[in-house]
Design an enzyme around this catalytic site. Structure first.
Site, PDB file in Angstrom:
ATOM      1  CB  SER A 145      31.539  54.539  14.584  1.00 45.40           C
ATOM      2  OG  SER A 145      29.869  55.016  14.601  1.00 45.40           O
ATOM      3  CE1 TYR A 158      30.438  49.675  11.435  1.00 44.04           C
ATOM      4  CE2 TYR A 158      28.852  50.876  12.703  1.00 44.04           C
ATOM      5  CZ  TYR A 158      30.090  51.413  11.549  1.00 44.04           C
ATOM      6  OH  TYR A 158      30.247  53.127  11.627  1.00 44.04           O
TER       7      TYR A 158
HETATM    8  N1  LIG Z   1      26.855  56.686   7.814  1.00 49.12           N
HETATM    9  C1  LIG Z   1      27.131  56.425   9.254  1.00 49.12           C
HETATM   10  O1  LIG Z   1      25.766  57.166   9.732  1.00 49.12           O
HETATM   11  C2  LIG Z   1      27.989  56.312  10.115  1.00 49.12           C
HETATM   12  C3  LIG Z   1      29.079  56.838  11.469  1.00 49.12           C
HETATM   13  C4  LIG Z   1      30.018  56.331  12.037  1.00 49.12           C
HETATM   14  C5  LIG Z   1      30.701  56.130  11.464  1.00 49.12           C
HETATM   15  N2  LIG Z   1      30.384  55.700   9.976  1.00 49.12           N
HETATM   16  C6  LIG Z   1      32.111  55.111   8.693  1.00 49.12           C
HETATM   17  O2  LIG Z   1      32.399  55.810   7.861  1.00 49.12           O
HETATM   18  C7  LIG Z   1      33.105  55.600   7.631  1.00 49.12           C
HETATM   19  C8  LIG Z   1      32.199  54.875   5.729  1.00 49.12           C
HETATM   20  O3  LIG Z   1      30.557  54.610   5.728  1.00 49.12           O
HETATM   21  P1  LIG Z   1      29.637  55.704   5.050  1.00 49.12           P
HETATM   22  O4  LIG Z   1      28.083  55.564   5.984  1.00 49.12           O
HETATM   23  O5  LIG Z   1      30.303  56.157   4.489  1.00 49.12           O
HETATM   24  O6  LIG Z   1      29.558  53.870   4.262  1.00 49.12           O
HETATM   25  P2  LIG Z   1      29.312  53.371   2.551  1.00 49.12           P
HETATM   26  O7  LIG Z   1      28.195  54.688   1.754  1.00 49.12           O
HETATM   27  O8  LIG Z   1      28.698  52.668   2.885  1.00 49.12           O
HETATM   28  O9  LIG Z   1      30.872  53.239   2.339  1.00 49.12           O
HETATM   29  C9  LIG Z   1      32.001  52.152   2.939  1.00 49.12           C
HETATM   30  C10 LIG Z   1      33.188  52.349   1.618  1.00 49.12           C
HETATM   31  O10 LIG Z   1      33.898  51.225   2.182  1.00 49.12           O
HETATM   32  C11 LIG Z   1      34.069  50.581   0.898  1.00 49.12           C
HETATM   33  N3  LIG Z   1      34.094  49.545   1.510  1.00 49.12           N
HETATM   34  C12 LIG Z   1      34.008  48.280   1.877  1.00 49.12           C
HETATM   35  N4  LIG Z   1      34.281  46.716   1.745  1.00 49.12           N
HETATM   36  C13 LIG Z   1      35.532  47.015   0.841  1.00 49.12           C
HETATM   37  C14 LIG Z   1      36.467  46.162   0.998  1.00 49.12           C
HETATM   38  N5  LIG Z   1      36.996  45.359   1.243  1.00 49.12           N
HETATM   39  N6  LIG Z   1      37.867  47.025  -0.309  1.00 49.12           N
HETATM   40  C15 LIG Z   1      37.479  48.531  -0.377  1.00 49.12           C
HETATM   41  N7  LIG Z   1      36.984  48.961   0.098  1.00 49.12           N
HETATM   42  C16 LIG Z   1      35.930  48.331   0.749  1.00 49.12           C
HETATM   43  C17 LIG Z   1      32.737  50.637   0.401  1.00 49.12           C
HETATM   44  O11 LIG Z   1      32.782  51.118  -1.360  1.00 49.12           O
HETATM   45  P3  LIG Z   1      32.773  49.415  -1.942  1.00 49.12           P
HETATM   46  O12 LIG Z   1      31.933  48.487  -1.493  1.00 49.12           O
HETATM   47  O13 LIG Z   1      32.723  50.344  -3.595  1.00 49.12           O
HETATM   48  O14 LIG Z   1      34.229  48.661  -2.362  1.00 49.12           O
HETATM   49  C18 LIG Z   1      32.909  52.665   0.445  1.00 49.12           C
HETATM   50  O15 LIG Z   1      33.584  53.066  -0.398  1.00 49.12           O
HETATM   51  C19 LIG Z   1      33.121  53.910   7.826  1.00 49.12           C
HETATM   52  O16 LIG Z   1      34.172  53.769   8.360  1.00 49.12           O
HETATM   53  C20 LIG Z   1      31.915  53.822   8.801  1.00 49.12           C
HETATM   54  O17 LIG Z   1      32.265  52.797   9.748  1.00 49.12           O
HETATM   55  C21 LIG Z   1      29.539  56.140   9.156  1.00 49.12           C
END
Ligand SMILES: NC(=O)c1ccc[n+]([C@@H]2O[C@H](COP(=O)([O-])OP(=O)(O)OC[C@H]3O[C@@H](n4cnc5c(N)ncnc54)[C@H](OP(=O)(O)O)[C@@H]3O)[C@@H](O)[C@H]2O)c1
Length: 258
Positions: A145, A158
């Protein structure tokens, strides 16, 4: 200029394992990869969400598990390898996030975030790398990120976990590229997902998960190492990153509540 990784333009038949595919960027990337003709194994804890995304597509495989369960990695990897014959690209996209100031950090919650965001990647690497190294091919994509570029209040656990992932991706590239394995560092700006729904501030340059997934696939297709987007936002942050501390700290302080 030559791209740092071999371009991966044709996704037809590519065997992709997405960790964190039940929502947000991971779910959108699964849809994008399926549309491009890949075989996609979708992992996360919520089996119902994975099955709903995979429904009706014979190239999609729902493989639910908790990434904190080390034994499950071995079992799920064996299941996928048996079904698909191997894995060409793994995308580490799972994360845990809680906006909190440094004085609100709870050590148990911090350990859980670090284990989810960083520790699980080491387990995943230990799981998939032996086969990739033996074959001399494959791809490792790590979703970090822009929160890992520099210290930001509110991202007390984070942010450091993402800074560590950036460092990890850099060393992996040097280690693995000569052995035929590509390494991609993915640094998204703000994307509208359940993760960022926890933020109480207005997020600049907010993108849809679909736009993020497209940027990731295009970045991998063109062989980039760092895939960062949207660039109008990430390039500004890169500039801030290079400012001397005495200029950077006052700038960041203006963005947060005292
Ligand atoms: N959204 C943003 O603005 C942003 C910006 C920069 C980076 N990112 C990064 O992008 C990636 C995706 O994030 P997102 O924003 O799409 O968030 P999200 O919709 O909350 O997705 C997070 C995913 O992680 C899974 N997860 C969490 N804990 C887990 C565990 N113990 N075992 C298996 N799966 C697990 C969740 O699935 P379950 O709950 O079903 O397990 C979900 O599929 C992350 O690495 C985040 O840090 C996001």
């Amino acid at each position: 200029m030559q791209p740092l990784n071999a371009p991966l333009r044709d996704w037809a038949g590519l065997r992709v394992w997405i960790i964190g595919a039940s929502s947000g960027i991971g779910a959108a990337l699964a849809a994008e990869a399926l549309q491009a003709g890949a075989h996609v194994a979708l992992s996360a804890r919520r089996a119902d969400r994975l099955q709903a995304i995979a429904a009706g597509n014979t190239r999609a495989l729902a493989v639910p598990f908790d990434i904190l369960d080390r034994d499950a990695w071995t079992q799920r990897h064996a299941d996928i390898s048996a079904q698909l014959g191997g894995i060409d690209l793994i995308v580490f996209c799972a994360a845990d996030y809680r906006p909190e100031r440094s004085w609100d950090v709870n050590p148990e919650r911090a350990a859980l975030t670090l284990e989810t965001n960083l520790g699980s990647v080491y387990t995943g690497l230990a799981t998939v790398l032996p086969a990739m190294l033996e074959r001399g091919s494959g791809g490792i994509a790590i979703v970090a990120s822009v929160a890992g570029y520099f210290g930001l209040p509110n991202a007390s656990v984070y942010g450091p976990s993402k800074a560590a992932l950036i460092n990890l991706a850099e060393l992996l590239y040097v280690d693995l590229r000569p052995r035929g394995v590509s390494v991609y560092l993915i640094n998204p700006g703000f994307v509208q997902t359940p993760l960022t729904a926890k933020n109480e501030f207005t997020m600049p340059a907010l993108q849809t998960p679909q736009a993020a997934a497209r940027a990731i696939r295009e970045g991998i297709a063109s062989g980039r190492f760092e895939i960062h987007f949207p660039r109008r936002f990430t390039l500004a942050l890169k500039f801030v990153k290079w400012l001397p501390y005495r200029l950077r700290f006052p700038l960041i302080s203006r963005l947060v509540k005292p």
